[in-house]
Design an enzyme around this catalytic site. Structure first.
Site, PDB file in Angstrom:
ATOM      1  N   ARG A  76       0.829  -1.207   0.000  1.00  0.00           N
ATOM      2  CA  ARG A  76       0.000   0.000   0.000  1.00  0.00           C
ATOM      3  C   ARG A  76       0.865   1.260   0.000  1.00  0.00           C
ATOM      4  O   ARG A  76       0.427   2.307  -0.429  1.00  0.00           O
ATOM      5  CB  ARG A  76      -0.890   0.033   1.263  1.00  0.00           C
ATOM      6  CG  ARG A  76      -1.976  -1.016   1.304  1.00  0.00           C
ATOM      7  CD  ARG A  76      -2.640  -1.038   2.679  1.00  0.00           C
ATOM      8  NE  ARG A  76      -3.226   0.234   3.070  1.00  0.00           N
ATOM      9  CZ  ARG A  76      -4.434   0.649   2.724  1.00  0.00           C
ATOM     10  NH1 ARG A  76      -5.184  -0.102   1.965  1.00  0.00           N
ATOM     11  NH2 ARG A  76      -4.899   1.811   3.134  1.00  0.00           N
ATOM     12  N   ARG A  93       9.848   6.364  -2.481  1.00  0.00           N
ATOM     13  CA  ARG A  93      10.168   7.365  -3.517  1.00  0.00           C
ATOM     14  C   ARG A  93      11.602   7.865  -3.385  1.00  0.00           C
ATOM     15  O   ARG A  93      12.084   8.070  -2.276  1.00  0.00           O
ATOM     16  CB  ARG A  93       9.218   8.563  -3.404  1.00  0.00           C
ATOM     17  CG  ARG A  93       7.759   8.191  -3.518  1.00  0.00           C
ATOM     18  CD  ARG A  93       6.923   9.400  -3.905  1.00  0.00           C
ATOM     19  NE  ARG A  93       5.503   9.090  -3.801  1.00  0.00           N
ATOM     20  CZ  ARG A  93       4.711   9.508  -2.815  1.00  0.00           C
ATOM     21  NH1 ARG A  93       5.200  10.274  -1.862  1.00  0.00           N
ATOM     22  NH2 ARG A  93       3.441   9.174  -2.797  1.00  0.00           N
ATOM     23  N   ARG A 149      -9.112  -6.297  13.430  1.00  0.00           N
ATOM     24  CA  ARG A 149      -8.556  -5.360  14.400  1.00  0.00           C
ATOM     25  C   ARG A 149      -9.588  -4.282  14.632  1.00  0.00           C
ATOM     26  O   ARG A 149     -10.295  -3.855  13.712  1.00  0.00           O
ATOM     27  CB  ARG A 149      -7.269  -4.705  13.881  1.00  0.00           C
ATOM     28  CG  ARG A 149      -6.153  -5.677  13.639  1.00  0.00           C
ATOM     29  CD  ARG A 149      -5.650  -6.355  14.873  1.00  0.00           C
ATOM     30  NE  ARG A 149      -4.751  -5.508  15.659  1.00  0.00           N
ATOM     31  CZ  ARG A 149      -4.253  -5.877  16.834  1.00  0.00           C
ATOM     32  NH1 ARG A 149      -4.599  -7.050  17.380  1.00  0.00           N
ATOM     33  NH2 ARG A 149      -3.429  -5.085  17.480  1.00  0.00           N
ATOM     34  N   ARG A 170      -0.725   6.187  16.181  1.00  0.00           N
ATOM     35  CA  ARG A 170      -0.650   7.515  15.565  1.00  0.00           C
ATOM     36  C   ARG A 170      -1.516   8.504  16.319  1.00  0.00           C
ATOM     37  O   ARG A 170      -2.391   8.112  17.096  1.00  0.00           O
ATOM     38  CB  ARG A 170      -1.038   7.462  14.083  1.00  0.00           C
ATOM     39  CG  ARG A 170      -2.397   6.836  13.798  1.00  0.00           C
ATOM     40  CD  ARG A 170      -2.619   6.664  12.290  1.00  0.00           C
ATOM     41  NE  ARG A 170      -3.883   5.975  12.025  1.00  0.00           N
ATOM     42  CZ  ARG A 170      -4.301   5.589  10.822  1.00  0.00           C
ATOM     43  NH1 ARG A 170      -3.570   5.804   9.738  1.00  0.00           N
ATOM     44  NH2 ARG A 170      -5.459   4.976  10.675  1.00  0.00           N
ATOM     45  N   GLU A 199      -4.479   6.891  18.744  1.00  0.00           N
ATOM     46  CA  GLU A 199      -5.107   5.687  18.191  1.00  0.00           C
ATOM     47  C   GLU A 199      -4.400   4.427  18.676  1.00  0.00           C
ATOM     48  O   GLU A 199      -3.188   4.291  18.512  1.00  0.00           O
ATOM     49  CB  GLU A 199      -5.039   5.802  16.665  1.00  0.00           C
ATOM     50  CG  GLU A 199      -5.829   4.777  15.909  1.00  0.00           C
ATOM     51  CD  GLU A 199      -5.903   5.126  14.418  1.00  0.00           C
ATOM     52  OE1 GLU A 199      -6.063   6.313  14.069  1.00  0.00           O
ATOM     53  OE2 GLU A 199      -5.777   4.207  13.610  1.00  0.00           O
ATOM     54  N   TYR A 206      -9.020  -5.713   2.796  1.00  0.00           N
ATOM     55  CA  TYR A 206      -8.534  -4.400   3.255  1.00  0.00           C
ATOM     56  C   TYR A 206      -8.592  -3.441   2.063  1.00  0.00           C
ATOM     57  O   TYR A 206      -7.597  -3.187   1.409  1.00  0.00           O
ATOM     58  CB  TYR A 206      -7.103  -4.600   3.755  1.00  0.00           C
ATOM     59  CG  TYR A 206      -6.382  -3.420   4.367  1.00  0.00           C
ATOM     60  CD1 TYR A 206      -7.008  -2.224   4.673  1.00  0.00           C
ATOM     61  CD2 TYR A 206      -5.026  -3.543   4.661  1.00  0.00           C
ATOM     62  CE1 TYR A 206      -6.304  -1.173   5.242  1.00  0.00           C
ATOM     63  CE2 TYR A 206      -4.315  -2.503   5.229  1.00  0.00           C
ATOM     64  CZ  TYR A 206      -4.969  -1.320   5.517  1.00  0.00           C
ATOM     65  OH  TYR A 206      -4.263  -0.282   6.085  1.00  0.00           O
ATOM     66  N   ASP A 256      -9.823   0.329   0.212  1.00  0.00           N
ATOM     67  CA  ASP A 256     -10.024   1.755   0.482  1.00  0.00           C
ATOM     68  C   ASP A 256     -11.403   2.194   0.000  1.00  0.00           C
ATOM     69  O   ASP A 256     -12.089   1.473  -0.730  1.00  0.00           O
ATOM     70  CB  ASP A 256      -8.936   2.565  -0.229  1.00  0.00           C
ATOM     71  CG  ASP A 256      -7.581   2.390   0.431  1.00  0.00           C
ATOM     72  OD1 ASP A 256      -7.544   2.139   1.653  1.00  0.00           O
ATOM     73  OD2 ASP A 256      -6.555   2.503  -0.273  1.00  0.00           O
TER      74      ASP A 256
HETATM   75  N1  UDP Z   1       2.954   1.083   8.140  1.00  0.00           N
HETATM   76  C1  UDP Z   1       4.086   1.061   8.918  1.00  0.00           C
HETATM   77  N2  UDP Z   1       4.596   2.251   9.394  1.00  0.00           N
HETATM   78  C2  UDP Z   1       4.002   3.433   9.138  1.00  0.00           C
HETATM   79  C3  UDP Z   1       2.841   3.458   8.335  1.00  0.00           C
HETATM   80  C4  UDP Z   1       2.336   2.261   7.860  1.00  0.00           C
HETATM   81  O1  UDP Z   1       4.638   0.008   9.209  1.00  0.00           O
HETATM   82  O2  UDP Z   1       4.504   4.462   9.620  1.00  0.00           O
HETATM   83  C5  UDP Z   1       2.414  -0.215   7.654  1.00  0.00           C
HETATM   84  C6  UDP Z   1       1.423  -0.801   8.655  1.00  0.00           C
HETATM   85  O3  UDP Z   1       1.535  -2.198   8.654  1.00  0.00           O
HETATM   86  C7  UDP Z   1       0.099  -0.346   8.087  1.00  0.00           C
HETATM   87  C8  UDP Z   1       0.358  -0.472   6.590  1.00  0.00           C
HETATM   88  O4  UDP Z   1       1.720  -0.061   6.441  1.00  0.00           O
HETATM   89  O5  UDP Z   1      -0.962  -1.166   8.516  1.00  0.00           O
HETATM   90  C9  UDP Z   1      -0.559   0.360   5.717  1.00  0.00           C
HETATM   91  O6  UDP Z   1      -0.479   1.711   6.119  1.00  0.00           O
HETATM   92  P1  UDP Z   1      -1.663   2.747   5.834  1.00  0.00           P
HETATM   93  O7  UDP Z   1      -1.157   4.101   6.194  1.00  0.00           O
HETATM   94  O8  UDP Z   1      -2.166   2.525   4.457  1.00  0.00           O
HETATM   95  O9  UDP Z   1      -2.759   2.278   6.917  1.00  0.00           O
HETATM   96  P2  UDP Z   1      -4.253   2.815   7.261  1.00  0.00           P
HETATM   97  O10 UDP Z   1      -4.249   4.311   7.163  1.00  0.00           O
HETATM   98  O11 UDP Z   1      -5.180   2.105   6.291  1.00  0.00           O
HETATM   99  O12 UDP Z   1      -4.426   2.339   8.671  1.00  0.00           O
END
Ligand code: UDP
Length: 368
Positions: free
Chosen positions: A172, A176, A247, A277, A300, A348, A350
């Site tokens: 996901r 870059r 989850r 976060r 969260e 999962y 979007d």
């Molecule tokens: N992820 C991570 N570190 C980060 C952000 C994301 O390891 O700082 C991993 C984590 O396993 C997460 C996945 O990447 O579940 C997808 O991140 P995304 O931001 O798409 O998650 P969402 O916003 O859907 O919770």
């Protein structure tokens, strides 16, 4: 007039109801919660006036022109660039991993080509086909970046070893080698000016749609109507083959004045920090943020979803596949029920994917 019973008033249910209603069908939409919009639900905070994403951050982004046209019928979609910061080891970095992150982390001043070679030299080359999240991370960015940004966050978010998760979860996120720090790559990124709940209310506002809130679904509700079910797949079958794992999230709300963290989302990647976060909701609405003096924030926390909790993320662990297959097999045999959405298909996905699939499903239902 053909009748449908639609279970769930989130994006999947609402979009399908709308398309059916516009094609002379009647849609009875039931939702057990007291509000529409599912986990996209937004509500203006009474104390501060901030539009709060009640179930955590939702940023709309898509590369699909049909989906973009559809959402614009129902909301004033305001351009929004999502930027995420990461706190790790007492320092702040830019996410997703980009040239700034690489230079910050390694104390370098590399240009794009140098950074590409630098990261390639650290990436694990013995993993040709990553079989799980950890292998994907190690083969993409190497040991140091993987451990700092992905290992701890992912263990907290999913409650399991990253090696138990599918590689698709990490796919996901982009990697870059330039200074582009937008979290998503899609050409259209926006947030509805009045929030998602107002947008979904407009989608559902049609004479051929009836919405009943606070109504849990039982098959008797449907009678002979075709059912479109967007609730949890295992729940439809009364958990006959066991529970699928999800989850859930807990939010610890706190308020501040002015600007608390300078960005909508700051990730806390260290495993020792118990939350994943912090979201500062006013930054999701930059067009009104500066007029609002207070601020609402959510810390969260992720944990296993119990029977009474709200499911957020389906966990597709390899060991669940047999259970999932049993449900998917049974679902296929039910001619009068269509399973849709993140929970109904246990994927999962979007918001834009849910909307695209809902548009396709509605068309298929109309052709039957
Ligand atoms: N992820 C991570 N570190 C980060 C952000 C994301 O390891 O700082 C991993 C984590 O396993 C997460 C996945 O990447 O579940 C997808 O991140 P995304 O931001 O798409 O998650 P969402 O916003 O859907 O919770």
């Amino acid at each position: 007039m053909k009748r449908f019973c639609i279970v769930g008033a989130g994006f999947s249910g609402a979009v399908i109801a709308r398309i059916l209603a516009e094609n002379n069908c009647f849609a009875d939409v039931l939702d057990e919660r007291p509000h529409i919009a599912g986990n996209c639900h937004t509500e203006r905070d009474a104390e501060t006036g901030v539009m709060v994403h009640q179930y955590g951050p939702h940023i709309f982004h898509t590369g699909d022109a049909r989906v973009w046209a559809f959402v614009n019928r129902f909301a004033d979609m305001r351009p929004y660039r999502h930027r995420v910061m990461a706190v790790a080891g007492g320092r702040v970095y830019s996410l997703p991993i980009n040239l700034l992150t690489i230079n910050q982390f390694f104390g370098q001043t590399l240009d794009p080509a140098q950074a590409r070679a630098f990261v390639a030299a650290r990436a694990r080359k013995d993993i040709a086909e990553p079989a799980n999240f950890e292998e994907q991370g190690l083969s993409m960015v190497g040991e140091e970046l993987y451990r700092t940004f992905f290992e701890g966050y992912t263990s907290k978010q999913w409650g399991c070893a990253p090696s138990d998760l599918p590689a698709s979860v990490l796919k996901r996120l982009p990697l870059r080698f330039n200074y582009e720090d937008s979290y998503f790559d899609h050409p259209w990124q926006a947030i509805p000016a009045e929030g998602y709940t107002a947008m979904i209310a407009r989608i559902l506002d049609h004479p051929n749609i009836r919405v009943s809130l606070g109504r849990a679904f039982t098959p008797a509700d449907a009678g002979d109507d075709h059912v479109v079910y967007s609730g949890p797949l295992d729940r439809y079958f009364d958990y006959a083959h066991g529970r699928l794992d999800y989850r859930t999230l807990d939010f610890e709300r706190f308020t501040a004045t002015g600007d608390y963290q300078g960005a909508a989302v700051v990730n806390y990647c260290d495993e020792a920090v118990p939350f994943t976060r912090i979201t500062e909701h006013k930054h999701f609405a930059p067009w009104e943020r500066d007029e609002i003096s207070g601020s609402v924030l959510y810390r969260e926390f992720s944990r296993a979803c119990g029977p009474a909790d709200t499911p957020y993320y389906p966990i597709r662990l390899a060991r669940q596949q047999k259970t999932l297959d049993s449900y998917l097999e049974r679902a296929k045999t039910l001619e009068n029920v269509t399973f849709v959405g993140r929970l109904g298909t246990y994927r999962y996905i979007d918001m834009d994917v849910a909307i695209k699939e809902a548009l396709d499903t509605a068309e298929t239902l109309l052709r039957r």
